[in-house]
Structures are given as C-alpha cells and as structure tokens.
Design an enzyme around this catalytic site. Structure first.
Site, PDB file in Angstrom:
ATOM      1  CG  HIS A   1      12.143 -14.268 -31.449  1.00 19.59           C
ATOM      2  ND1 HIS A   1      11.965 -14.510 -32.786  1.00 19.59           N
ATOM      3  CD2 HIS A   1      12.448 -12.937 -31.340  1.00 19.59           C
ATOM      4  CE1 HIS A   1      12.148 -13.380 -33.465  1.00 19.59           C
ATOM      5  NE2 HIS A   1      12.451 -12.423 -32.619  1.00 19.59           N
TER       6      HIS A   1
ATOM      7  CB  CYS B   1      13.488 -15.843 -35.565  1.00 15.49           C
ATOM      8  SG  CYS B   1      13.287 -17.364 -34.583  1.00 15.49           S
TER       9      CYS B   1
ATOM     10  CD  GLN C   1      10.907 -13.637 -38.039  1.00 16.40           C
ATOM     11  OE1 GLN C   1      11.750 -13.247 -37.240  1.00 16.40           O
ATOM     12  NE2 GLN C   1      10.273 -14.801 -37.892  1.00 16.40           N
TER      13      GLN C   1
ATOM     14  CG  ASN D   1      13.149  -8.766 -33.118  1.00 18.53           C
ATOM     15  OD1 ASN D   1      13.295  -9.807 -33.743  1.00 18.53           O
ATOM     16  ND2 ASN D   1      12.162  -8.592 -32.261  1.00 18.53           N
TER      17      ASN D   1
END
Length: 341
Positions: free
Chosen positions: A284, A149, A143, A305
């Site tokens: 997150h 996110c 990102q 992630n």
C-alpha cells in the site's frame, strides 16, 4: 423408583431448557448482527444485488465486527479499531481494491538517488510538524475499488511541494496517472510504483488539476493536455532510516509504502498504531504529512490515507515513530520518496 424417574424428567427439562436458552441466545445474536449490518448499510448507502449477496456480505461483516470487538475488549493497546465503509469486504477483495503498491525492482535511469536533506542538523528539524496546518495538504480522497494507491500517494506529495514552493494548494489528478502511466511499468487499478509515477510527471510535462481531469476509479484513455503543475524530479529517502525520513518530512510531505492490508491496519480508528507483526510485503502507498509526540510522550508519524474519512481519524492515522526495527512499523521506512520542484 418414581423419585428417580422424576429426577430424570427434571434433568431432561433442564437440558432442554439450556439448549433452548442457547438457541434463543444465538438467534438474538444473529438478529443483533443483522440489525447492526442494516444500520451500517444505511450509513454508507450500501445496496446489494439480491438477498444471497446480502447474506454473504453479512457473514463477512459479522467476522469483521467480531475481530474489532475482540481487539478492543482485550485492551492494553495504544490504538482502537472500528467499523468503516470497508467492513463488508473480504480480505482478498480489500487487498485487490484498496491497496495496489508494487515495489520497484530498480530505479529508472534518470532517477536522482541523492538525498538533499542529508546534512540537516537536529536543530534544523522541528520537534513536530503538521503540513495540514501549513496549507500543504488537500482534503482526504477515496480511491474506491481501484488498486491505484500509488497515484494518490504521489499526487499528495506533489500537491504538498507545489504549495510549499508557490503558496497555492491545487488538488491534482490521480486519474491522469491512472490513464497515462502504463508505459512506466504501472498497471492501472492492478497496481503501480511511486518512483515511476514521479518520473512520468517529470517527463510528460506535468500533471493536470483534479477539476480538469476528475477521478473515475477505472482506467481510461489518456488525455493529458492541460498540465497544472510540473516537478523537476524526485529523490529517495535512504532505506530503513527513520532519522532520514524525519529530515525529509520536516521539509515536505513524503510518499511512502507500507504493509496496509492487515486486519488491524484496515480497521484502525484512533490512537497511535503500533502493530508488532504486519508482515513484510509492502502493498500500500500513502503519504506522510507530519509527525509529533502525544501528551504521554509517544512519538508518531502522521499518515494521510485515501480510504475516505470513515477510516481512521477522519482519514488519517498516527503511527508509531522510532519503534525499534530499522524498517519501522509495517515497513514504513523501506520505500520513501519525495518529488522535487
């Protein structure tokens, strides 16, 4: 008398020698940190504007190195920490640039709050699953310095359910969500919600492929005119239930919110993450793409992630499953959603 003077002189020399040795040790230590920082800069292609900026970044880098080394030398943990491409960011910078989840206060009126996997029995749920092995997970993304996110989490879940339904894995456009969802309570690089993001995809007619709408890590003008896939809606996993989360994940990748700004989380390198005190503020969004059990019997979730492959196990984390508290480690079971197609 002369003997006493000699003793004093000797003592002075000893003190001076000790101070000199300590000063040399500090100098060597500083030189060591500077050399490590230079190596790190080369590895990640980091370039600073001037020497003042480099010195400031070195100070932050040193603090992060010391934290990682202290944690690892203490031992008795189920996971290890390590340096990554974010090791020169301050806590404030990291929170602003690398997270970005804002918890919705209420669901939109058209949200489906039912849970279609409620009636799955234990025999319906396999002991482990890895959606990567089934072709439902796109490569790790990054990102960058944009707090979106939420877009990456939603996209990964949509990519998963579309592959499960059609057999085709299509990398989808986070940039479209970044550009086009301001009317759905999202705030671009300043944060957003998972459910409203799914709602936008449903209402807008779909989401484009990444190839047709590539990511730039800054919010731009909405240009959503080439949808590649569509979803019918989304559902929420019952809150604070790892059992229900397991049911959903056995059927498809799931978007989840988590406390991801802590030093241990941001510096995670390997093992089963099991931090006891992450805080309570979900900040997150990531995607669960599997679960399993280690050889020593430790149950874990497999987390994807979007911080690049230098973080964690090539971009992934194993995080402790069924840790005890109903919300799970770092609040992982509080806000979980999945798209329907």
């Amino acid at each position: 008398m002369a003997f006493e003077k000699n003793l004093v002189v000797v003592a002075i020399f000893i003190v001076l020698g000790t101070l000199a040795s300590q000063a040399t040790s500090r100098t060597l230590s500083e030189a060591s940190f500077a050399a490590k920082h230079d190596q790190w800069m080369t590895k990640y292609g980091r370039v600073y504007a001037d020497n003042a900026e480099k010195e400031r970044r070195l100070s932050i880098f040193k603090k992060n190195v010391q934290f990682v080394e202290k944690f690892n030398t203490e031992g008795n943990k189920t996971y290890m920490l390590g340096l990554n491409e974010h090791s020169d960011l301050s806590d404030e910078e990291f929170l602003r640039q690398r997270t970005g989840y804002k918890r919705a206060t209420e669901l939109t009126s058209s949200a489906n709050i039912s849970f279609r996997y409620e009636d799955l029995s234990p025999t319906d749920v396999p002991p482990s699953i890895d959606w990567r092995e089934k072709g439902a997970v796109a490569p790790i993304k990054d990102q960058g310095s944009c707090g979106c996110c939420w877009a990456f989490s939603a996209v990964a879940a949509v990519e998963g359910i579309i592959q499960i339904k059609t057999g085709k894995l299509i990398s989808l456009s986070e940039q479209q969500l970044l550009d086009c969802t301001s009317g759905y309570d999202n705030q671009g690089c300043n944060g957003g919600f998972i459910p409203s993001t799914f709602e936008y995809i449903r209402q807008s007619g779909g989401i484009a492929s990444e190839g047709n709408y590539p990511y730039h890590a800054v919010q731009g003008t909405c240009n959503a005119n080439q949808p590649a896939v569509q979803i019918t809606g989304y559902e929420k996993v019952p809150e604070n239930s790892e059992e229900d989360l397991l049911k959903a994940l056995s059927m498809q990748p799931v978007s989840i919110a988590i406390v991801g700004s802590g030093n241990e989380f941001r510096n995670y390198q390997s093992g089963v993450f099991s931090a006891a005190d992450c805080g309570t503020r979900l900040d997150h969004a990531v995607t669960f793409v599997g679960y399993g059990t280690t050889e020593d019997g430790t149950k874990y979730w497999l987390l994807k992630n979007q911080w690049g492959e230098s973080w964690g196990e090539n971009g992934y984390m194993k995080i402790l499953r069924d840790a005890g508290p109903p919300e799970g480690v770092c609040g992982l079971a509080r806000d979980a959603y999945y798209p329907t197609a």
